[in-house]
Structure formats: C-alpha cells, structure tokens
Design an enzyme around this catalytic site. Sequence first.
Site, PDB file in Angstrom:
ATOM      1  N   GLU A 145      41.214  37.895  39.927  1.00 26.73           N
ATOM      2  CA  GLU A 145      40.003  37.189  40.344  1.00 26.73           C
ATOM      3  C   GLU A 145      40.136  35.683  40.154  1.00 26.73           C
ATOM      4  O   GLU A 145      39.773  35.153  39.108  1.00 26.73           O
ATOM      5  CB  GLU A 145      38.794  37.681  39.542  1.00 26.73           C
ATOM      6  CG  GLU A 145      38.331  39.065  39.902  1.00 26.73           C
ATOM      7  CD  GLU A 145      37.054  39.471  39.177  1.00 26.73           C
ATOM      8  OE1 GLU A 145      36.544  38.699  38.345  1.00 26.73           O
ATOM      9  OE2 GLU A 145      36.567  40.579  39.451  1.00 26.73           O
ATOM     10  N   GLU A 233      38.397  46.610  42.303  1.00 23.61           N
ATOM     11  CA  GLU A 233      37.548  46.685  41.104  1.00 23.61           C
ATOM     12  C   GLU A 233      36.087  46.666  41.515  1.00 23.61           C
ATOM     13  O   GLU A 233      35.679  45.870  42.355  1.00 23.61           O
ATOM     14  CB  GLU A 233      37.853  45.477  40.197  1.00 23.61           C
ATOM     15  CG  GLU A 233      37.139  45.539  38.863  1.00 23.61           C
ATOM     16  CD  GLU A 233      37.419  44.312  37.995  1.00 23.61           C
ATOM     17  OE1 GLU A 233      38.597  44.016  37.718  1.00 23.61           O
ATOM     18  OE2 GLU A 233      36.444  43.655  37.592  1.00 23.61           O
TER      19      GLU A 233
END
Length: 310
Positions: A145, A233
Amino acid sequence: MKTKYDKYGALHIDRSGRLCDRNGTAVALHGYSMHGIAWYPDYINRDFFENAKENWNIDCIRLAMYTAEPGGYCVVDDAGRAGLLELIDKGVRYATELGLYVIIDWHILSDSNPLIYADLAEDFFRKVSSKYAAYGNVFYEICNEPNENCTWEDIKKYAERIIPVIRANDRYSVIIVGTPEWSQRLDEVAESPLDIDGNITYALHFYANTHREKLRKIYKDAIDDSLPVFVSEFGTCSADGKGEHDPEETAKWLDMLDENKTSYMMWNISNRDETSASFVPECVNYTGPYEEKDMREPAAWYVRRLTGKS
Ligand code: IDC
C-alpha cells in the site's frame, strides 16, 4: 479435495484484464492474508494451510511480509532476512503441496513510498523469483500500500525497476502492483497504466466500514475500462483494522467482486486483539481445526460465505 490450482493451473491476465487459465476461462481466487509473518510465524505450518483449504474453502494464501515495521525485511540484519526468506519458503512449499495459490507480499506501510527500499526490494524479488520461477502458483505483490507522499508516477518508476528483475527469472507469473492512497486509486492508474508488461494486475484494498460507494464506483469504472484488478486485501471493519464489523457493506462489495470475477483475500490471520484478526486472543491453536468460539465474527462470517453456509 481438488483445488482451483489442480483444475486451472497457472493463471495469467488476458487482454480484457481478467485473471484466466490457459483456455481463457476467468478464474477468481478467494483467500486469506496472513498477518505479518515475522510477528505470527506460528500459523505458517502445513496443518493450518490444510485446514484453511479443507474447512474454509480457501484457494489462495497471502504471505504478508512487512518491510519497515519492527521485524520487517528492511529493518533487520542479514540473519533476520534469511529467517524471513525461510518462512516464505515454508509458506510457498505448503501452499504448493496442497494445490493452493500463494502471494508473496512486499508489505510496505510506514515506508509509504516503495522507492525508499527499492534496492532491497530488487534483491528480494531477484531471490524469490529465481527460486519459484517454475512453480506456476506463485504471485508477486511488489508493494502492498503506497500512501501519503507517493504518486502513481513514483509507483510506476518502482514497478518499472522491479518487474524486469522478476521477469529475468520468471516470465509467466502474475505480478500485483499496489496503487496510490493505500491501494485505492485505480482511477489514477487507468489514466496511465504500466505498459512494460501484460501480465500484471492492480491492487484494490477496501475496509467495508470505511470505504463504500465512492470506492465501489472507482472499482466499477476500472472494470468497465478493462483494467485488471485484484483485491489482495480487504476487511469487514474500519480502515485501521479495528472498529465495527459491517457484514451488509462487505456483502455489497463481495457480491460485486463475484459478479466481475475479481479475486479477494481477507486481512488477517492472527489472534491479535483487533476486529480484523481471524481468531480471538484466547485462541492459541495455530493449526486448526477451529470452532466458532475461536473465531471472530468477520472470519466466521467470511468462512460461512465461502463454504456456502450463509
Ligand atoms: C495493521 C494490523 C495491525 C498492525 C498495523 C501496523 O492489522 O495489527 O498493528 O497494521 O503494522 C492495511 C495494511 C495492514 C494493516 C491493516 C489494518 O495493509 O498492514 O494492518 N490495513 O490497519 N491497509 C488498510 C488497513
């Protein structure tokens, strides 16, 4: 039990952005992300993987390896790094023996820009891609991320450096590329996708108690644009991994992902004291099988859904 890997084998991204088998059949994977493997190594065992496959209907495991958090790959010494590679090796081996797909996740987070540790990333991906080149069930997620001061241009620069390193060893595996703002900004990617490799997909992460219509619209627009998307995710709770479990909003997401054959992996396998953890803190069973009382509601809800019991 026959798995998706037994049935479909090595997968690739086709021209319309779908994850497919060699005959062009679209395949969606459903699985779980481990918590940081440095912190929760006890779940990396064959029995756990086998239970997840047999009892939860999971066909993919994500091995999350933090890079900058304590114990992370870029902040430990050489012996620490060797230990992490060993854990990944175990995870890949068990997944492979059981016919599961497996994602090797370079889990950047507090190191918000992947360029910060690009040298170490390059070395890491050279190592793992040379080891697992012939496997066919391994995915490489090159930056979990990116966030804060990290632009899509930065991520592109990083990807253009790491992807050739992987491809020098492994020509066929699917590579997952993180996207700006904690892997949400598919819209920025769609404006200027990577053009160095066809076999890549872009990460979309959501936490259903925080990210709703606005992010679903970004997702839908990306799909309509034939951008490849992979939800490596997600959580049913708030973006900090805590807060309320929101089954209604999560179901909206997963129904939409199912409709479009998009893969998804839930966060996280651990008994940490947080909503997104799969097990309650008192559960110190690292192999399974598990009973309802061991599981937090998000995990129990997800398993019911994956096994067709909801
Ligand atoms: C969280 C963990 C938590 C840990 C924290 C910092 O659940 O136990 O203390 O990281 O290391 C993400 C990240 C993922 C986060 C998760 C929840 O990829 O590492 O895990 N999250 O905050 N993106 C959105 C949410």
